[in-house]
Write a protein that holds these residues in place. Structure first.
Motif, PDB file in Angstrom:
ATOM      1  N   SER A  89      62.837  57.467  51.619  1.00 28.48           N
ATOM      2  CA  SER A  89      62.906  56.177  52.307  1.00 28.48           C
ATOM      3  C   SER A  89      61.856  56.088  53.400  1.00 28.48           C
ATOM      4  O   SER A  89      61.206  55.048  53.569  1.00 28.48           O
ATOM      5  CB  SER A  89      64.298  55.969  52.914  1.00 28.48           C
ATOM      6  OG  SER A  89      65.272  55.855  51.923  1.00 28.48           O
ATOM      7  N   LEU A  90      61.672  57.173  54.138  1.00 29.31           N
ATOM      8  CA  LEU A  90      60.668  57.179  55.204  1.00 29.31           C
ATOM      9  C   LEU A  90      59.264  57.026  54.633  1.00 29.31           C
ATOM     10  O   LEU A  90      58.444  56.270  55.175  1.00 29.31           O
ATOM     11  CB  LEU A  90      60.781  58.458  56.034  1.00 29.31           C
ATOM     12  CG  LEU A  90      59.879  58.562  57.257  1.00 29.31           C
ATOM     13  CD1 LEU A  90      60.175  57.431  58.237  1.00 29.31           C
ATOM     14  CD2 LEU A  90      60.063  59.909  57.930  1.00 29.31           C
ATOM     15  N   VAL A  91      58.991  57.695  53.521  1.00 35.08           N
ATOM     16  CA  VAL A  91      57.669  57.568  52.883  1.00 35.08           C
ATOM     17  C   VAL A  91      57.445  56.135  52.404  1.00 35.08           C
ATOM     18  O   VAL A  91      56.375  55.549  52.629  1.00 35.08           O
ATOM     19  CB  VAL A  91      57.530  58.577  51.719  1.00 35.08           C
ATOM     20  CG1 VAL A  91      56.326  58.262  50.857  1.00 35.08           C
ATOM     21  CG2 VAL A  91      57.453  59.990  52.252  1.00 35.08           C
ATOM     22  N   ALA A  92      58.451  55.541  51.757  1.00 29.04           N
ATOM     23  CA  ALA A  92      58.308  54.166  51.264  1.00 29.04           C
ATOM     24  C   ALA A  92      58.148  53.182  52.424  1.00 29.04           C
ATOM     25  O   ALA A  92      57.328  52.254  52.354  1.00 29.04           O
ATOM     26  CB  ALA A  92      59.517  53.786  50.409  1.00 29.04           C
ATOM     27  N   PHE A  93      58.912  53.380  53.489  1.00 35.16           N
ATOM     28  CA  PHE A  93      58.800  52.479  54.631  1.00 35.16           C
ATOM     29  C   PHE A  93      57.446  52.628  55.312  1.00 35.16           C
ATOM     30  O   PHE A  93      56.833  51.632  55.709  1.00 35.16           O
ATOM     31  CB  PHE A  93      59.934  52.718  55.635  1.00 35.16           C
ATOM     32  CG  PHE A  93      59.985  51.668  56.710  1.00 35.16           C
ATOM     33  CD1 PHE A  93      60.521  50.418  56.441  1.00 35.16           C
ATOM     34  CD2 PHE A  93      59.469  51.910  57.959  1.00 35.16           C
ATOM     35  CE1 PHE A  93      60.550  49.436  57.413  1.00 35.16           C
ATOM     36  CE2 PHE A  93      59.485  50.933  58.936  1.00 35.16           C
ATOM     37  CZ  PHE A  93      60.032  49.684  58.660  1.00 35.16           C
ATOM     38  N   MET A  94      56.974  53.850  55.450  1.00 32.54           N
ATOM     39  CA  MET A  94      55.662  54.064  56.066  1.00 32.54           C
ATOM     40  C   MET A  94      54.549  53.467  55.198  1.00 32.54           C
ATOM     41  O   MET A  94      53.546  52.969  55.725  1.00 32.54           O
ATOM     42  CB  MET A  94      55.412  55.547  56.326  1.00 32.54           C
ATOM     43  CG  MET A  94      56.250  56.107  57.458  1.00 32.54           C
ATOM     44  SD  MET A  94      56.133  55.185  58.989  1.00 32.54           S
ATOM     45  CE  MET A  94      54.428  55.385  59.397  1.00 32.54           C
ATOM     46  N   ALA A  95      54.718  53.495  53.876  1.00 31.50           N
ATOM     47  CA  ALA A  95      53.741  52.846  52.994  1.00 31.50           C
ATOM     48  C   ALA A  95      53.708  51.346  53.273  1.00 31.50           C
ATOM     49  O   ALA A  95      52.624  50.742  53.328  1.00 31.50           O
ATOM     50  CB  ALA A  95      54.080  53.116  51.533  1.00 31.50           C
ATOM     51  N   ALA A  96      54.878  50.740  53.475  1.00 32.30           N
ATOM     52  CA  ALA A  96      54.927  49.311  53.802  1.00 32.30           C
ATOM     53  C   ALA A  96      54.274  49.037  55.153  1.00 32.30           C
ATOM     54  O   ALA A  96      53.531  48.056  55.306  1.00 32.30           O
ATOM     55  CB  ALA A  96      56.375  48.822  53.797  1.00 32.30           C
ATOM     56  N   VAL A  97      54.522  49.903  56.126  1.00 32.38           N
ATOM     57  CA  VAL A  97      53.919  49.721  57.457  1.00 32.38           C
ATOM     58  C   VAL A  97      52.398  49.857  57.370  1.00 32.38           C
ATOM     59  O   VAL A  97      51.648  49.069  57.984  1.00 32.38           O
ATOM     60  CB  VAL A  97      54.512  50.726  58.471  1.00 32.38           C
ATOM     61  CG1 VAL A  97      53.724  50.737  59.774  1.00 32.38           C
ATOM     62  CG2 VAL A  97      55.974  50.409  58.736  1.00 32.38           C
ATOM     63  N   ILE A  98      51.925  50.827  56.614  1.00 30.16           N
ATOM     64  CA  ILE A  98      50.480  51.019  56.460  1.00 30.16           C
ATOM     65  C   ILE A  98      49.845  49.808  55.782  1.00 30.16           C
ATOM     66  O   ILE A  98      48.775  49.353  56.180  1.00 30.16           O
ATOM     67  CB  ILE A  98      50.185  52.329  55.711  1.00 30.16           C
ATOM     68  CG1 ILE A  98      50.535  53.517  56.609  1.00 30.16           C
ATOM     69  CG2 ILE A  98      48.738  52.399  55.251  1.00 30.16           C
ATOM     70  CD1 ILE A  98      50.565  54.850  55.900  1.00 30.16           C
ATOM     71  N   LEU A  99      50.502  49.268  54.756  1.00 31.33           N
ATOM     72  CA  LEU A  99      49.998  48.047  54.114  1.00 31.33           C
ATOM     73  C   LEU A  99      49.943  46.898  55.110  1.00 31.33           C
ATOM     74  O   LEU A  99      48.973  46.125  55.142  1.00 31.33           O
ATOM     75  CB  LEU A  99      50.883  47.662  52.931  1.00 31.33           C
ATOM     76  CG  LEU A  99      50.623  48.370  51.625  1.00 31.33           C
ATOM     77  CD1 LEU A  99      51.744  48.107  50.637  1.00 31.33           C
ATOM     78  CD2 LEU A  99      49.306  47.914  51.048  1.00 31.33           C
ATOM     79  N   TYR A 100      50.975  46.780  55.904  1.00 28.53           N
ATOM     80  CA  TYR A 100      51.020  45.703  56.895  1.00 28.53           C
ATOM     81  C   TYR A 100      49.872  45.829  57.889  1.00 28.53           C
ATOM     82  O   TYR A 100      49.165  44.867  58.162  1.00 28.53           O
ATOM     83  CB  TYR A 100      52.374  45.718  57.608  1.00 28.53           C
ATOM     84  CG  TYR A 100      52.466  44.743  58.752  1.00 28.53           C
ATOM     85  CD1 TYR A 100      52.579  43.375  58.523  1.00 28.53           C
ATOM     86  CD2 TYR A 100      52.436  45.176  60.072  1.00 28.53           C
ATOM     87  CE1 TYR A 100      52.647  42.481  59.567  1.00 28.53           C
ATOM     88  CE2 TYR A 100      52.511  44.287  61.119  1.00 28.53           C
ATOM     89  CZ  TYR A 100      52.623  42.940  60.863  1.00 28.53           C
ATOM     90  OH  TYR A 100      52.685  42.052  61.907  1.00 28.53           O
ATOM     91  N   LEU A 101      49.699  47.037  58.429  1.00 30.66           N
ATOM     92  CA  LEU A 101      48.686  47.224  59.471  1.00 30.66           C
ATOM     93  C   LEU A 101      47.259  47.190  58.942  1.00 30.66           C
ATOM     94  O   LEU A 101      46.350  46.742  59.638  1.00 30.66           O
ATOM     95  CB  LEU A 101      48.936  48.547  60.207  1.00 30.66           C
ATOM     96  CG  LEU A 101      50.210  48.601  61.050  1.00 30.66           C
ATOM     97  CD1 LEU A 101      50.394  49.997  61.619  1.00 30.66           C
ATOM     98  CD2 LEU A 101      50.181  47.549  62.135  1.00 30.66           C
ATOM     99  N   SER A 102      47.052  47.665  57.722  1.00 31.97           N
ATOM    100  CA  SER A 102      45.684  47.762  57.221  1.00 31.97           C
ATOM    101  C   SER A 102      45.235  46.554  56.391  1.00 31.97           C
ATOM    102  O   SER A 102      44.032  46.319  56.265  1.00 31.97           O
ATOM    103  CB  SER A 102      45.513  49.034  56.393  1.00 31.97           C
ATOM    104  OG  SER A 102      46.330  48.976  55.243  1.00 31.97           O
TER     105      SER A 102
END
Length: 180
Positions: A89-102
């Motif tokens: 879950s943390l990996v998937a959420f961090m992937a979403a955050v990275i997509l958002y920020l980048s």
């Protein structure tokens, strides 16, 4: 259900809601033939999103922190369930955050404040990239919810099996006492 589990579910569901609102304008550029009206609706939506009050942006970004903190707190238990379900879950959420920020943040800034050298076709392409990133973020956040549901199912299944095992052992122990 612990507070951290509730925080993960609530904040992830909130972000999915925000992304589904954005999907209402994104799908017209991503999955339907592009029209000037669809592009203008997208531009208007993202410009409004970019020009939102500071409190709205603060709320969104603080909820990202709450979700990350809740997932890390759940991961701190460090049992098999936490490593698999909460780690995923943390990996998937961090992937979403990275997509958002980048992708999303720079794209929205580009849409809201276009440069003179950008053509209308480049702005529409930027909108499509933002829409695609939003769709990938929906997939990532849905994976978080599925992992949390899987963790709860596994926990309940384990409790049910342990109860059956304990009942069988108690019955076996009772039958051995009767024989003596």
């Amino acid at each position: 259900m612990a507070y951290s589990h509730a925080f993960v579910l609530a904040t992830t569901s909130f972000f999915l809601g925000v992304l589904f609102i954005a999907f209402n304008v994104d799908y017209r550029l991503l999955y339907l033939p592009s029209t000037p009206d669809a592009a203008q609706a997208c531009i208007q939506f993202y410009t409004t999103f970019h020009n939102a009050p500071f409190a709205v942006k603060t709320l969104l970004h603080s909820l990202v922190g709450v979700d990350i903190l809740a997932l890390v707190t759940k991961l701190a238990v460090w049992d098999e369930s936490a490593m698999f379900f909460d780690g995923s879950s943390l990996v998937a959420f961090m992937a979403a955050v990275i997509l958002y920020l980048s992708v999303v943040v720079p794209g929205v800034k580009t849409i809201a404040n276009p440069q003179k050298i950008e053509t209308e076709a480049e702005r529409i392409e930027s909108l499509r990239v933002i829409g695609a990133a939003n769709t990938m973020m929906i997939v990532c956040l849905a994976a978080v919810l599925l992992m949390q549901a899987g963790q709860e199912y596994a926990r309940r299944y384990e409790q049910r099996e342990l109860a059956k095992l304990q009942a069988a052992e108690a019955q076996k122990g009772a039958s051995e006492k009767k024989e003596q």
